[in-house]
Design an enzyme around this catalytic site. Structure first.
Site, PDB file in Angstrom:
ATOM      1  N   ASN A 220       1.192  -0.987  -0.255  1.00 18.96           N
ATOM      2  CA  ASN A 220       0.032   0.371  -0.043  1.00 18.96           C
ATOM      3  C   ASN A 220       0.835   0.982   0.113  1.00 18.96           C
ATOM      4  OD1 ASN A 220       0.307   1.104   2.570  1.00 18.96           O
ATOM      5  ND2 ASN A 220      -0.263  -1.144   2.926  1.00 18.96           N
ATOM      6  N   LYS A 299       7.732 -18.147  -9.354  1.00 21.49           N
ATOM      7  CA  LYS A 299       6.905 -17.132  -9.731  1.00 21.49           C
ATOM      8  C   LYS A 299       5.856 -17.894 -10.714  1.00 21.49           C
ATOM      9  CE  LYS A 299       7.477 -13.348 -13.542  1.00 21.49           C
ATOM     10  NZ  LYS A 299       7.817 -13.098 -14.735  1.00 21.49           N
ATOM     11  N   ASP A 316      -6.080  -8.403  13.169  1.00 26.15           N
ATOM     12  CA  ASP A 316      -5.770  -7.109  13.643  1.00 26.15           C
ATOM     13  C   ASP A 316      -4.697  -7.255  15.093  1.00 26.15           C
ATOM     14  OD1 ASP A 316      -6.581  -4.762  14.556  1.00 26.15           O
ATOM     15  OD2 ASP A 316      -8.605  -4.687  13.255  1.00 26.15           O
ATOM     16  N   ILE A 317      -3.449  -6.760  14.875  1.00 25.97           N
ATOM     17  CA  ILE A 317      -2.822  -6.234  15.382  1.00 25.97           C
ATOM     18  C   ILE A 317      -3.544  -5.432  16.498  1.00 25.97           C
ATOM     19  CG2 ILE A 317      -0.323  -5.449  16.402  1.00 25.97           C
ATOM     20  CD1 ILE A 317       0.061  -6.567  13.024  1.00 25.97           C
ATOM     21  N   PHE A 334      -4.631   4.489  14.347  1.00 29.36           N
ATOM     22  CA  PHE A 334      -4.424   5.930  13.336  1.00 29.36           C
ATOM     23  C   PHE A 334      -5.332   5.299  12.067  1.00 29.36           C
ATOM     24  CE2 PHE A 334      -0.862   8.464  13.485  1.00 29.36           C
ATOM     25  CZ  PHE A 334      -0.525   8.015  14.728  1.00 29.36           C
ATOM     26  N   LYS A 348     -14.439   2.874  15.093  1.00 25.49           N
ATOM     27  CA  LYS A 348     -12.579   1.788  15.518  1.00 25.49           C
ATOM     28  C   LYS A 348     -12.542   2.190  17.323  1.00 25.49           C
ATOM     29  CE  LYS A 348     -11.100   2.340  10.935  1.00 25.49           C
ATOM     30  NZ  LYS A 348     -10.937   2.762  10.138  1.00 25.49           N
TER      31      LYS A 348
HETATM   32  N1  CTP Z   1      -4.465  -2.372  11.798  1.00 24.83           N
HETATM   33  C1  CTP Z   1      -3.685  -3.474  13.070  1.00 24.83           C
HETATM   34  N2  CTP Z   1      -3.598  -4.195  12.019  1.00 24.83           N
HETATM   35  C2  CTP Z   1      -4.284  -4.821  10.724  1.00 24.83           C
HETATM   36  C3  CTP Z   1      -5.195  -3.459  10.222  1.00 24.83           C
HETATM   37  C4  CTP Z   1      -5.028  -1.955  11.032  1.00 24.83           C
HETATM   38  O1  CTP Z   1      -3.116  -2.752  13.970  1.00 24.83           O
HETATM   39  N3  CTP Z   1      -3.862  -6.336  10.670  1.00 24.83           N
HETATM   40  C5  CTP Z   1      -4.459  -0.696  12.812  1.00 24.83           C
HETATM   41  C6  CTP Z   1      -3.351   0.306  11.840  1.00 24.83           C
HETATM   42  O2  CTP Z   1      -2.080  -0.143  12.462  1.00 24.83           O
HETATM   43  C7  CTP Z   1      -4.329   1.047  12.380  1.00 24.83           C
HETATM   44  C8  CTP Z   1      -5.282   0.939  12.688  1.00 24.83           C
HETATM   45  O3  CTP Z   1      -5.922  -0.776  12.701  1.00 24.83           O
HETATM   46  O4  CTP Z   1      -3.870   1.868  13.987  1.00 24.83           O
HETATM   47  C9  CTP Z   1      -6.400   1.048  11.315  1.00 24.83           C
HETATM   48  O5  CTP Z   1      -7.325   0.421  11.590  1.00 24.83           O
HETATM   49  P1  CTP Z   1      -8.066  -0.414  10.714  1.00 24.83           P
HETATM   50  O6  CTP Z   1      -9.985  -0.875  11.327  1.00 24.83           O
HETATM   51  O7  CTP Z   1      -7.622  -1.624   9.342  1.00 24.83           O
HETATM   52  O8  CTP Z   1      -8.673   0.467   9.564  1.00 24.83           O
HETATM   53  P2  CTP Z   1      -8.987   1.050   7.776  1.00 24.83           P
HETATM   54  O9  CTP Z   1      -8.402   0.136   6.875  1.00 24.83           O
HETATM   55  O10 CTP Z   1      -9.410   2.105   7.681  1.00 24.83           O
HETATM   56  O11 CTP Z   1     -10.750  -0.312   8.183  1.00 24.83           O
HETATM   57  P3  CTP Z   1     -12.050   0.172   7.043  1.00 24.83           P
HETATM   58  O12 CTP Z   1     -10.888  -0.899   6.406  1.00 24.83           O
HETATM   59  O13 CTP Z   1     -12.772  -0.773   7.944  1.00 24.83           O
HETATM   60  O14 CTP Z   1     -12.317   0.980   6.583  1.00 24.83           O
END
Ligand code: CTP
Length: 411
Positions: A220, A299, A316-317, A334, A348
């Site tokens: 990303n 590959k 989700d860490i 964030f 969130k």
């Molecule tokens: N985060 C994490 N582990 C993941 C995904 C996200 O720790 N697998 C953390 C990011 O470091 C950040 C926050 O979660 O602090 C972002 O939340 P997230 O729900 O992932 O945001 P978006 O991806 O924007 O969510 P959505 O797809 O629901 O909009």
């Protein structure tokens, strides 16, 4: 909040500071009077120096009355020089704050000119310099101004703002003076180093790369700059900082311990492995939400007109950290949003069991992904604070000041 009106029992945030307030010539010059009062509220001694053009916008009497000190505007004022010479004044200051800082003053400071009293004082002083710019948005965006600002920032000059919004010239955009209370709050925050001494802060930063095969991955646009700036700001406040970094090519901030990872699963292992003993976790990484179900050892060769890739949800860490038995006292997430920022961010905050969430509007030009600037809206259960548009290091410093407030039990 870093800015607190000083009651009898509170310690003023700028106690012992001697601030030279430079006022340059812009419409926002009148707001410098409010800055002066609030600096005094925080316990600072203030002396005012005005540029010749500032005198066209606001008279010195207001500043003189408020500061109870003579206001200076010329290098050639013999009486003033006899009372306190300009070199003495430059030595007197523990900080120089220029409000507003016009494009012209910024240009002169970038060039190191000494063609009036204020620029001479800036050159002759070893005190840290803070500028609160205010100008028409086109002047601010002009490459000449941006180059001057970059020169000053590289020299360690601190910038507060500018903010975005309605301008005196009738236009809308970046160039407004940051509000006086926020200018003083930012100054208080940077004047109190050591606030996080003895605290341990864990930060995740950057993107994650999820490998499809040996040559392809899903990544990303996160540059890691915000997370690295957060780690540096935490370190600057005296914290012991561990930075778990996704694949980015950024220099490690001085004094920060860094652990490099690539995939979300590795980031999770590193974060959870480090969690014990940390007081704060800031999840600034843009962690992949899905990863390929399998990473192919060779590959993948093309075949057929379409190709399906099976993806599985990653852990989700942030939510795991918040629910962990070794949960830090403060867990900060964030959120990058493109719409309904507050509603999504608060959702969130609740859903992941966080203490604080810093949201940015990635749909706005000039902030967030792949940018050097950012602006954040920070939410906690019963509060909100907007950190105005600024360089990522500047925004990170304000965020860490808020984190320190929360750790200290403030609102
Ligand atoms: N985060 C994490 N582990 C993941 C995904 C996200 O720790 N697998 C953390 C990011 O470091 C950040 C926050 O979660 O602090 C972002 O939340 P997230 O729900 O992932 O945001 P978006 O991806 O924007 O969510 P959505 O797809 O629901 O909009």
């Amino acid at each position: 909040m870093p800015f607190t009106r000083v009651g009898k029992t509170q310690v003023a945030g700028l106690e012992g500071q001697r601030i030279l307030l430079g006022v340059s010539g812009g419409i926002a010059a009148y707001k410098a009077a409010e800055v002066l009062r609030r600096l005094q509220d925080e316990g600072a001694q203030v002396r005012v120096v005005m540029t010749a053009s500032a005198l066209h916008f606001v008279g010195p009497t207001t500043f003189q009355a408020l500061s109870r000190q003579p206001v200076r505007s010329s290098l050639w004022d013999e009486a003033a020089e006899a009372a306190m010479g300009h070199i003495e004044l430059a030595r007197w200051a523990t900080r120089i704050l220029v409000v507003p800082a016009t494009a012209n003053v910024i240009a002169r400071l970038a060039q190191g000119r000494a063609n009036d009293l204020l620029s001479t004082l800036c050159l002759a002083s070893e005190a840290p310099l803070t500028l609160a710019p205010a100008m028409n948005r086109v002047m601010w965006a002009h490459p000449a101004t941006q180059a001057n600002v970059a020169t000053l920032v590289a020299r360690g000059v601190e910038l507060i703002g500018p903010a975005e919004g309605d301008q005196a010239c009738g236009e809308v955009g970046a160039g407004r003076l940051v509000e006086p209370d926020q200018i003083v709050a930012a100054l208080v925050a940077s004047a109190r180093p050591g606030r996080l001494a003895g605290k341990r802060v864990l930060v995740s930063a950057g993107p994650t790369f999820e490998d499809i095969d040996p040559v392809r991955f899903i990544g990303n646009r996160s540059s890691g700059k915000m997370g690295f700036a957060v780690a540096a700001a935490a370190r600057a406040l005296g914290a012991e900082v561990t930075l778990v970094a996704g694949p980015v090519s950024l220099a490690t901030p001085a004094g920060v311990r860094r652990i490099d990872v690539r995939r979300a699963a590795q980031m999770r292992d590193a974060v959870l492995g480090e969690l014990a003993g940390h007081d704060v976790y800031l999840g600034a990484a843009a962690v992949a939400d899905y990863a390929p179900a399998r990473t192919m050892p060779q590959k993948i060769k093309k075949s057929g007109e379409t190709m399906a890739l099976e993806l599985v949800r990653t852990a989700d860490i942030l939510a795991e950290v918040a629910a962990h038995p070794q949960r830090p006292a403060l867990v900060v997430g964030f959120a990058a949003e493109t719409q309904d920022m507050e509603a999504y961010a608060r959702d969130k905050l609740q859903r992941k069991g966080l203490d604080m969430i810093a949201a940015n509007d990635v749909a706005r030009a000039g902030q967030g992904f792949e940018c050097d600037d950012n602006a954040l809206s920070v939410f906690w259960h019963d509060g909100r604070r907007d950190i105005p548009h600024g360089s990522k290091p500047r925004v990170a410093r304000d965020l860490m000041a808020l984190v320190a407030d929360r750790l200290e039990g403030g609102k």
